[in-house]
Design a protein around this motif. Structure first.
Motif, PDB file in Angstrom:
ATOM      1  N   ARG A 113       0.997  -1.266  -0.030  1.00 17.93           N
ATOM      2  CA  ARG A 113       0.083  -0.080  -0.034  1.00 17.93           C
ATOM      3  C   ARG A 113       0.989   1.208  -0.036  1.00 17.93           C
ATOM      4  O   ARG A 113       0.611   2.273  -0.759  1.00 17.93           O
ATOM      5  CB  ARG A 113      -0.819  -0.061   1.225  1.00 17.93           C
ATOM      6  CG  ARG A 113      -1.819   1.108   1.155  1.00 17.93           C
ATOM      7  CD  ARG A 113      -2.781   1.494   2.480  1.00 17.93           C
ATOM      8  NE  ARG A 113      -3.582  -0.308   2.472  1.00 17.93           N
ATOM      9  CZ  ARG A 113      -3.751  -0.724   3.746  1.00 17.93           C
ATOM     10  NH1 ARG A 113      -3.107  -0.232   4.907  1.00 17.93           N
ATOM     11  NH2 ARG A 113      -4.092  -1.990   3.964  1.00 17.93           N
TER      12      ARG A 113
ATOM     13  N   LEU B  22       2.376   1.692  -3.386  1.00 13.23           N
ATOM     14  CA  LEU B  22       1.569   2.331  -4.491  1.00 13.23           C
ATOM     15  C   LEU B  22       1.562   3.714  -4.183  1.00 13.23           C
ATOM     16  O   LEU B  22       1.266   4.548  -4.946  1.00 13.23           O
ATOM     17  CB  LEU B  22       0.267   1.593  -4.399  1.00 13.23           C
ATOM     18  CG  LEU B  22       0.359  -0.008  -4.854  1.00 13.23           C
ATOM     19  CD1 LEU B  22      -0.879  -0.578  -4.640  1.00 13.23           C
ATOM     20  CD2 LEU B  22       0.879   0.024  -6.377  1.00 13.23           C
ATOM     21  N   ARG B  23       1.446   4.185  -2.872  1.00 10.25           N
ATOM     22  CA  ARG B  23       1.175   5.550  -2.524  1.00 10.25           C
ATOM     23  C   ARG B  23       2.388   6.193  -2.984  1.00 10.25           C
ATOM     24  O   ARG B  23       1.966   7.501  -3.616  1.00 10.25           O
ATOM     25  CB  ARG B  23       0.949   5.863  -1.249  1.00 10.25           C
ATOM     26  CG  ARG B  23       0.470   7.041  -0.736  1.00 10.25           C
ATOM     27  CD  ARG B  23       0.082   7.367   0.740  1.00 10.25           C
ATOM     28  NE  ARG B  23       0.543   6.404   1.464  1.00 10.25           N
ATOM     29  CZ  ARG B  23       1.593   6.346   2.451  1.00 10.25           C
ATOM     30  NH1 ARG B  23       2.539   7.665   2.046  1.00 10.25           N
ATOM     31  NH2 ARG B  23       2.321   5.548   3.150  1.00 10.25           N
ATOM     32  N   ARG B  24       3.426   5.746  -2.981  1.00  8.61           N
ATOM     33  CA  ARG B  24       4.639   6.751  -3.320  1.00  8.61           C
ATOM     34  C   ARG B  24       4.753   6.690  -4.906  1.00  8.61           C
ATOM     35  O   ARG B  24       5.035   7.783  -5.455  1.00  8.61           O
ATOM     36  CB  ARG B  24       5.938   6.076  -2.789  1.00  8.61           C
ATOM     37  CG  ARG B  24       6.343   6.056  -1.456  1.00  8.61           C
ATOM     38  CD  ARG B  24       7.808   5.571  -0.982  1.00  8.61           C
ATOM     39  NE  ARG B  24       7.915   3.965  -1.394  1.00  8.61           N
ATOM     40  CZ  ARG B  24       7.645   2.994  -0.631  1.00  8.61           C
ATOM     41  NH1 ARG B  24       7.163   3.279   0.381  1.00  8.61           N
ATOM     42  NH2 ARG B  24       8.060   1.783  -1.431  1.00  8.61           N
ATOM     43  N   ASP B  25       4.425   5.630  -5.589  1.00 17.72           N
ATOM     44  CA  ASP B  25       4.481   5.488  -6.944  1.00 17.72           C
ATOM     45  C   ASP B  25       3.488   6.849  -7.520  1.00 17.72           C
ATOM     46  O   ASP B  25       3.780   7.507  -8.438  1.00 17.72           O
ATOM     47  CB  ASP B  25       4.001   4.226  -7.566  1.00 17.72           C
ATOM     48  CG  ASP B  25       5.173   3.244  -7.479  1.00 17.72           C
ATOM     49  OD1 ASP B  25       6.376   3.606  -7.000  1.00 17.72           O
ATOM     50  OD2 ASP B  25       4.942   2.200  -7.596  1.00 17.72           O
ATOM     51  N   ARG B  26       2.154   6.653  -6.888  1.00 16.35           N
ATOM     52  CA  ARG B  26       1.271   7.747  -7.226  1.00 16.35           C
ATOM     53  C   ARG B  26       1.734   9.141  -7.079  1.00 16.35           C
ATOM     54  O   ARG B  26       1.480  10.049  -7.946  1.00 16.35           O
ATOM     55  CB  ARG B  26      -0.233   7.642  -6.376  1.00 16.35           C
ATOM     56  CG  ARG B  26      -1.226   7.415  -7.415  1.00 16.35           C
ATOM     57  CD  ARG B  26      -2.432   7.164  -6.524  1.00 16.35           C
ATOM     58  NE  ARG B  26      -2.213   7.016  -5.249  1.00 16.35           N
ATOM     59  CZ  ARG B  26      -2.750   5.806  -4.520  1.00 16.35           C
ATOM     60  NH1 ARG B  26      -3.161   4.894  -4.954  1.00 16.35           N
ATOM     61  NH2 ARG B  26      -2.267   5.672  -3.239  1.00 16.35           N
ATOM     62  N   GLU B  27       2.544   9.367  -6.005  1.00 13.69           N
ATOM     63  CA  GLU B  27       2.854  10.802  -5.663  1.00 13.69           C
ATOM     64  C   GLU B  27       4.002  11.017  -6.484  1.00 13.69           C
ATOM     65  O   GLU B  27       4.113  12.251  -7.026  1.00 13.69           O
ATOM     66  CB  GLU B  27       3.524  10.613  -4.106  1.00 13.69           C
ATOM     67  CG  GLU B  27       2.458  10.757  -3.020  1.00 13.69           C
ATOM     68  CD  GLU B  27       2.933  10.465  -1.937  1.00 13.69           C
ATOM     69  OE1 GLU B  27       4.200  10.326  -1.503  1.00 13.69           O
ATOM     70  OE2 GLU B  27       2.033  10.616  -0.881  1.00 13.69           O
ATOM     71  N   ARG B  28       4.707  10.019  -7.351  1.00 13.07           N
ATOM     72  CA  ARG B  28       5.766  10.357  -8.360  1.00 13.07           C
ATOM     73  C   ARG B  28       5.100  10.582  -9.556  1.00 13.07           C
ATOM     74  O   ARG B  28       5.871  10.667 -10.407  1.00 13.07           O
ATOM     75  CB  ARG B  28       6.695   9.243  -8.243  1.00 13.07           C
ATOM     76  CG  ARG B  28       7.544   9.392  -6.895  1.00 13.07           C
ATOM     77  CD  ARG B  28       8.640   8.214  -6.855  1.00 13.07           C
ATOM     78  NE  ARG B  28       9.153   7.939  -8.140  1.00 13.07           N
ATOM     79  CZ  ARG B  28       9.953   6.722  -8.486  1.00 13.07           C
ATOM     80  NH1 ARG B  28       9.648   5.581  -7.634  1.00 13.07           N
ATOM     81  NH2 ARG B  28      10.329   6.650  -9.608  1.00 13.07           N
ATOM     82  N   GLY B  29       3.869  10.358  -9.724  1.00 13.37           N
ATOM     83  CA  GLY B  29       3.059  10.477 -11.014  1.00 13.37           C
ATOM     84  C   GLY B  29       3.027   9.174 -11.762  1.00 13.37           C
ATOM     85  O   GLY B  29       2.935   9.116 -13.002  1.00 13.37           O
TER      86      GLY B  29
ATOM     87  N   ARG C 247       1.760   5.249 -13.071  1.00 14.93           N
ATOM     88  CA  ARG C 247       0.495   4.696 -13.000  1.00 14.93           C
ATOM     89  C   ARG C 247       1.044   3.191 -13.457  1.00 14.93           C
ATOM     90  O   ARG C 247       2.025   3.014 -14.186  1.00 14.93           O
ATOM     91  CB  ARG C 247      -0.302   5.266 -14.010  1.00 14.93           C
ATOM     92  CG  ARG C 247      -0.897   6.688 -13.670  1.00 14.93           C
ATOM     93  CD  ARG C 247      -1.684   6.539 -12.546  1.00 14.93           C
ATOM     94  NE  ARG C 247      -2.311   7.892 -12.162  1.00 14.93           N
ATOM     95  CZ  ARG C 247      -1.764   8.581 -11.183  1.00 14.93           C
ATOM     96  NH1 ARG C 247      -0.702   8.169 -10.577  1.00 14.93           N
ATOM     97  NH2 ARG C 247      -2.416   9.865 -11.071  1.00 14.93           N
ATOM     98  N   ARG C 248       0.232   2.358 -12.952  1.00 16.62           N
ATOM     99  CA  ARG C 248       0.455   0.838 -13.310  1.00 16.62           C
ATOM    100  C   ARG C 248      -0.411   0.461 -14.635  1.00 16.62           C
ATOM    101  O   ARG C 248      -1.376   0.905 -14.844  1.00 16.62           O
ATOM    102  CB  ARG C 248      -0.165   0.164 -12.152  1.00 16.62           C
ATOM    103  CG  ARG C 248       0.016  -1.308 -12.320  1.00 16.62           C
ATOM    104  CD  ARG C 248      -0.374  -1.996 -10.950  1.00 16.62           C
ATOM    105  NE  ARG C 248       0.327  -3.454 -10.793  1.00 16.62           N
ATOM    106  CZ  ARG C 248       1.131  -3.583 -10.039  1.00 16.62           C
ATOM    107  NH1 ARG C 248       1.582  -2.461  -9.376  1.00 16.62           N
ATOM    108  NH2 ARG C 248       1.798  -4.448  -9.776  1.00 16.62           N
TER     109      ARG C 248
END
Length: 94
Positions: free
Chosen positions: A39, A42-49, A51-52
């Protein structure tokens, strides 16, 4: 029967003996730790822009991607992203 310190086949004799090892540092069970870590990732990835996306390829292509990524010292995801960007840039000029 006498208790031998080197005898580890009779585990019941050593049930109360504390064995050296890594101490427990997290109160959560392993499954909960993995879920929380995913979790947070995924939050860190979202903050970095980021997407999966999912992509299914055959084993031969996967092997080639792994080899090329290792040669270029990139992760497979970084390699795929670079290849996609390169292809899109070529399409813009055509």
């Amino acid at each position: 029967m006498a208790k031998q310190d080197a005898d580890r086949t009779t585990l019941d004799l050593f049930a109360d003996e504390r064995r050296p090892g890594r101490p427990k540092t997290n109160p959560l069970p392993r499954q909960a730790q993995l879920k929380l870590n995913k979790r947070n990732q995924l939050r860190r990835d979202r903050e970095r822009g980021l997407r999966r996306i999912e992509l299914k390829v055959d084993q031969a292509l996967l092997s080639k991607l792994n080899l090329l990524a290792a040669e270029r010292q990139l992760s497979r995801a970084e390699l795929i992203q670079a290849l996609l960007l390169q292809q899109l840039e070529q399409q813009d000029f055509d």
